[in-house]
Design a protein around this motif. Sequence first.
Motif, short mmCIF file in Angstrom:
data_model
loop_
_atom_site.label_atom_id
_atom_site.label_comp_id
_atom_site.label_asym_id
_atom_site.label_seq_id
_atom_site.Cartn_x
_atom_site.Cartn_y
_atom_site.Cartn_z
N THR A 160 0.82 -1.22 0.00
CA THR A 160 0.00 0.00 0.00
C THR A 160 0.86 1.26 0.00
O THR A 160 0.37 2.33 -0.38
CB THR A 160 -0.92 0.02 1.23
OG1 THR A 160 -0.13 -0.16 2.41
CG2 THR A 160 -1.94 -1.11 1.16
N TYR A 173 -6.77 3.80 -2.59
CA TYR A 173 -8.05 4.01 -1.91
C TYR A 173 -7.83 4.46 -0.47
O TYR A 173 -8.56 5.33 0.03
CB TYR A 173 -8.87 2.71 -1.92
CG TYR A 173 -9.28 2.25 -3.29
CD1 TYR A 173 -10.01 3.07 -4.13
CD2 TYR A 173 -8.94 0.98 -3.74
CE1 TYR A 173 -10.40 2.65 -5.40
CE2 TYR A 173 -9.32 0.55 -5.01
CZ TYR A 173 -10.04 1.39 -5.83
OH TYR A 173 -10.41 0.96 -7.08
N ILE A 174 -6.82 3.88 0.18
CA ILE A 174 -6.58 4.19 1.58
C ILE A 174 -5.98 5.59 1.73
O ILE A 174 -6.48 6.42 2.51
CB ILE A 174 -5.65 3.14 2.22
CG1 ILE A 174 -6.31 1.76 2.15
CG2 ILE A 174 -5.32 3.51 3.67
CD1 ILE A 174 -5.41 0.62 2.59
N GLY A 177 -8.31 8.26 0.21
CA GLY A 177 -9.50 8.36 1.04
C GLY A 177 -9.25 9.12 2.33
O GLY A 177 -10.08 9.94 2.75
N LEU A 178 -8.10 8.88 2.94
CA LEU A 178 -7.75 9.63 4.16
C LEU A 178 -7.54 11.10 3.86
O LEU A 178 -7.93 11.98 4.64
CB LEU A 178 -6.49 9.03 4.79
CG LEU A 178 -6.64 7.67 5.48
CD1 LEU A 178 -5.29 7.13 5.90
CD2 LEU A 178 -7.58 7.78 6.68
N PHE A 183 -14.22 8.19 3.72
CA PHE A 183 -14.06 7.02 4.58
C PHE A 183 -14.56 5.72 3.95
O PHE A 183 -13.97 4.66 4.20
CB PHE A 183 -14.72 7.27 5.93
CG PHE A 183 -14.10 8.42 6.68
CD1 PHE A 183 -12.76 8.40 7.04
CD2 PHE A 183 -14.84 9.56 6.98
CE1 PHE A 183 -12.17 9.46 7.71
CE2 PHE A 183 -14.27 10.63 7.65
CZ PHE A 183 -12.93 10.58 8.01
N SER A 185 -14.12 4.86 0.89
CA SER A 185 -12.99 4.45 0.06
C SER A 185 -11.85 3.91 0.92
O SER A 185 -11.23 2.89 0.58
CB SER A 185 -12.50 5.63 -0.78
OG SER A 185 -11.40 5.26 -1.57
N THR A 186 -11.58 4.58 2.04
CA THR A 186 -10.51 4.13 2.92
C THR A 186 -10.79 2.74 3.48
O THR A 186 -9.92 1.85 3.43
CB THR A 186 -10.34 5.12 4.09
OG1 THR A 186 -10.05 6.42 3.57
CG2 THR A 186 -9.23 4.68 5.02
#
Length: 223
Positions: A160, A173-174, A177-178, A183, A185-186
């Motif tokens: 990641t 996504y993580i 998203g953050l 959230f 997506s995260t």
Amino acid sequence: MNWLIDFFGDPANWSGPDGIPVRLLEHVEFSAVALLLSMLVAIPLGLLIGHTGRGAVLVVIAANAARALPTLGLVVLIVLLVGVGTTWPVLVPLVALAVPPILVNTYEGVRGVDEDLRDAAYGMGLRGGQVLFRVQVPVAMPLILLGLRIAAIQVVATATVAAYVGLGGLGRYIIDGLATKDFPSTIGGAVLVALLALAVQLCFTLLQRVLVSPGVSRRTRLR
């Protein structure tokens, strides 16, 4: 749960360059290349050291390095050295992370083969390389596969970090998203990484059933 439904139920997340299939394939590619490079380095070294007994200090160093490796810091360092636009900032830390468990388990597996088995093989007229690949490697296969499985799961979870240097993978996504407080997506990205790690675990379980002989499996369970 609603966030997961929002993420996986959105058709936009299943198509285009940012879709789940594309990001999943990118993540698998990073992980597979890193694991392959790690195997090319660690397995021959582990076999050689375990068979000859020379260079065992390298195994100790590798085991300690695995505990102290700052993966994200190494990513930043490689970026500063080679810049962005290549996969090396991700591959180098992933390989450095994966080599120790493969090397240690390969070494321990070969070194731990019963001396009586080795002596019997030499008594039958087998030479060094033949003893290694016909006797020691088959017996050591459960430990070798364990090292590969540990490395593969670590690589999948750590890949990641590719998102930190502008590359793809499920980490997008993580991280994104953050950054945008998206959230669903995260959480969706984290779930995908966890599912991929479980899939890797299952693959190695099936692989062990194919590559490890029943006699060796029973002997391993009895220890």
